[in-house]
Write an enzyme that holds these catalytic residues in place. Structure first.
Site, mmCIF file in Angstrom:
data_model
loop_
_atom_site.group_PDB
_atom_site.id
_atom_site.type_symbol
_atom_site.label_atom_id
_atom_site.label_comp_id
_atom_site.label_asym_id
_atom_site.label_seq_id
_atom_site.Cartn_x
_atom_site.Cartn_y
_atom_site.Cartn_z
ATOM 1 N N SER A 50 0.849 -1.195 0.000
ATOM 2 C CA SER A 50 0.000 0.000 0.000
ATOM 3 C C SER A 50 0.884 1.245 0.000
ATOM 4 C CB SER A 50 -0.896 0.004 1.237
ATOM 5 O OG SER A 50 -0.090 0.208 2.396
ATOM 6 N N ASP A 82 -0.997 -1.588 -4.097
ATOM 7 C CA ASP A 82 -2.375 -1.685 -3.620
ATOM 8 C C ASP A 82 -2.930 -0.270 -3.405
ATOM 9 O OD1 ASP A 82 -4.617 -3.045 -2.606
ATOM 10 O OD2 ASP A 82 -3.850 -3.035 -0.547
ATOM 11 N N HIS A 83 -4.090 0.009 -3.946
ATOM 12 C CA HIS A 83 -4.769 1.307 -3.747
ATOM 13 C C HIS A 83 -3.911 2.515 -4.113
ATOM 14 C CE1 HIS A 83 -8.350 -0.435 -1.915
ATOM 15 N NE2 HIS A 83 -7.552 -1.218 -1.217
ATOM 16 N N GLU A 134 -10.879 0.038 -10.113
ATOM 17 C CA GLU A 134 -11.947 -0.249 -9.141
ATOM 18 C C GLU A 134 -13.198 0.552 -9.447
ATOM 19 O OE1 GLU A 134 -11.002 -0.591 -4.998
ATOM 20 O OE2 GLU A 134 -13.052 -0.218 -4.358
ATOM 21 N N HIS A 213 -11.500 -7.073 -2.652
ATOM 22 C CA HIS A 213 -10.767 -6.445 -1.533
ATOM 23 C C HIS A 213 -11.504 -6.760 -0.234
ATOM 24 C CE1 HIS A 213 -7.889 -3.537 -3.483
ATOM 25 N NE2 HIS A 213 -8.491 -4.096 -4.515
ATOM 26 N N SER A 259 -5.736 -7.653 6.995
ATOM 27 C CA SER A 259 -6.087 -7.628 8.427
ATOM 28 C C SER A 259 -5.783 -8.947 9.128
ATOM 29 C CB SER A 259 -7.566 -7.286 8.593
ATOM 30 O OG SER A 259 -7.812 -5.981 8.122
HETATM 31 P P1 13P Z 1 -8.682 -6.759 4.732
HETATM 32 O O1 13P Z 1 -8.664 -5.532 5.592
HETATM 33 O O2 13P Z 1 -10.008 -7.450 4.777
HETATM 34 O O3 13P Z 1 -7.561 -7.687 5.004
HETATM 35 O O4 13P Z 1 -8.518 -6.277 3.192
HETATM 36 C C1 13P Z 1 -7.260 -5.945 2.688
HETATM 37 C C2 13P Z 1 -7.335 -5.293 1.347
HETATM 38 O O5 13P Z 1 -8.345 -5.242 0.690
HETATM 39 C C3 13P Z 1 -6.106 -4.690 0.852
HETATM 40 O O6 13P Z 1 -6.303 -4.008 -0.345
HETATM 41 O O1 G3H Z 2 -6.603 -1.917 1.723
HETATM 42 C C1 G3H Z 2 -5.832 -1.499 2.592
HETATM 43 C C2 G3H Z 2 -4.772 -2.346 3.148
HETATM 44 O O2 G3H Z 2 -5.238 -3.074 4.243
HETATM 45 C C3 G3H Z 2 -3.555 -1.526 3.447
HETATM 46 O O3 G3H Z 2 -3.682 -0.799 4.620
HETATM 47 O O4 G3H Z 2 -2.921 1.514 4.019
HETATM 48 O O5 G3H Z 2 -2.857 0.693 6.401
HETATM 49 O O6 G3H Z 2 -1.257 -0.194 4.710
HETATM 50 P P1 G3H Z 2 -2.623 0.387 4.960
HETATM 51 ZN ZN ZN Z 3 -8.181 -3.021 -0.513
#
Ligand code: 13P
Ligand code: G3H
Ligand code: ZN
Length: 311
Positions: A50, A82-83, A134, A213, A259
């Site tokens: 992320s 990610d994101h 997305e 996600h 998580s």
């Molecule tokens: P969780 O918080 O359910 O693990 O999802 C993680 C996620 O979507 C990261 O992009």
């Molecule tokens: O989708 C989000 C992920 O769980 C990443 O979380 O931005 O705290 O690293 P973070």
């Molecule tokens: Zn996510």
């Protein structure tokens, strides 16, 4: 083997009715726990970073750690942003060795989402990198929220074909009721996902990889352990594994998990300090934490995602 893109992984996962695990990473022990699990069961992997993880651990450190895992395991591994929330961060990751990026424009107006996603796709594809887009916003969908308001955050199936065609994305993240974090449903609430929306999207996008996600299942034994040793998350509730198994058999080819890794690590470290309060060598508590991540990931790969033996 160098880092791979997700193209081949997704093609096989789609045809084979299983999903690839996309696990969030931000340090060496997490990367080792995940990749050792995948090596033992011969599973392909997506390691994802992320914006916050990249800021925490440093881009170069993360790339080098993932390269080390690649060398150690010989597995097909994709390194994914990610994101990503701007063209700039996507470009930095593409230039800096990632093989896949997500541009998350889900909170932008539709046309703005298309515009920036398209820009990212053009740059990524010119550099051999794939892109996840997305549509629909993930959040905690709550029982007492008006149906219309809740509906507004689900992906609108009627938009997906237009979005995919106009952006050129390689995969699409959708919102069907999962949410980020450990508190996905309220106590007493019956967890539900909108599989009807997923099926509608599958019909409109044949042979196209979908991403889920917010797919942690929040194992209650880990929650109990966190709480037993001084934590305060009694109402943590995740996505039932049975629903994730169902999703993995569908067009969903990538399932995101963060998580649960945090929970495994934190529960183990809390337990360690409860039992060994005098320890102050990080290796003493990071070693069992890494082992807990490995055990959790192995379970997911075999029993939830069904991607064991598919590397
Ligand atoms: P969780 O918080 O359910 O693990 O999802 C993680 C996620 O979507 C990261 O992009
Ligand atoms: O989708 C989000 C992920 O769980 C990443 O979380 O931005 O705290 O690293 P973070
Ligand atoms: Zn996510």
């Amino acid at each position: 083997m160098p880092l791979v893109t997700t193209t081949e992984m997704f093609k096989k996962a789609y045809e084979g009715g299983y999903a690839i695990g996309a696990f969030n990473v931000n340090n060496m022990e997490i990367i080792q726990g995940i990749t050792e699990a995948a090596q033992e069961v011969n599973a392909p992997l997506i390691l994802q970073v992320s914006k916050g993880a990249r800021a925490y651990a440093n881009h170069t450190y993360l790339v080098k750690l993932v390269e080390a895992a690649l060398q150690e395991t010989g597995l097909p591994i994709a390194l994914h942003l990610d994101h990503g929330d701007s063209f700039e961060i996507c470009k930095q990751c593409i230039d800096g060795g990632f093989t896949s990026v997500m541009f998350d424009g889900s909170s932008l107006p539709y046309e703005e989402n298309i515009k920036i996603t398209r820009q990212v796709v053009e740059y990524a594809h010119a550099h051999g990198v794939v892109v996840e887009g997305e549509l629909g916003t993930l959040a905690g969908i709550e029982d007492d929220v008006q149906v219309d308001a809740a509906d507004a955050s689900y992906t609108k199936p009627e938009e997906v074909q237009d979005f995919v065609e106009r952006t050129g994305v390689d995969s699409l993240a959708i919102a069907i009721g999962t949410s980020h974090g450990a508190f996905k449903f309220k106590p007493g609430q019956n967890p539900q996902l909108r599989f009807d929306i997923l099926e509608d999207i599958e019909r409109r996008l044949p042979n196209f990889p979908i991403v889920l996600h917010g797919a942690s299942s929040v194992p209650q034994d880990l929650v109990a352990k966190v709480n037993k040793f001084g934590g305060a998350m009694p109402d943590a509730i995740g996505i039932p594994e049975e629903m994730l198994r169902q999703a993995a058999k569908s067009a969903v080819c990538k399932i995101n998990i963060d998580s649960d890794l945090r929970l495994a690590m934190t529960a183990t470290i809390r337990e360690h300090f409860a039992e060994h309060p005098a320890d102050f060598d990080p290796r003493q508590y990071l070693k069992p934490a890494r082992a807990a991540i490995k055990e959790l990931v192995k379970h997911k790969l075999i029993n939830v995602l069904g991607c064991d033996g598919k590397a």
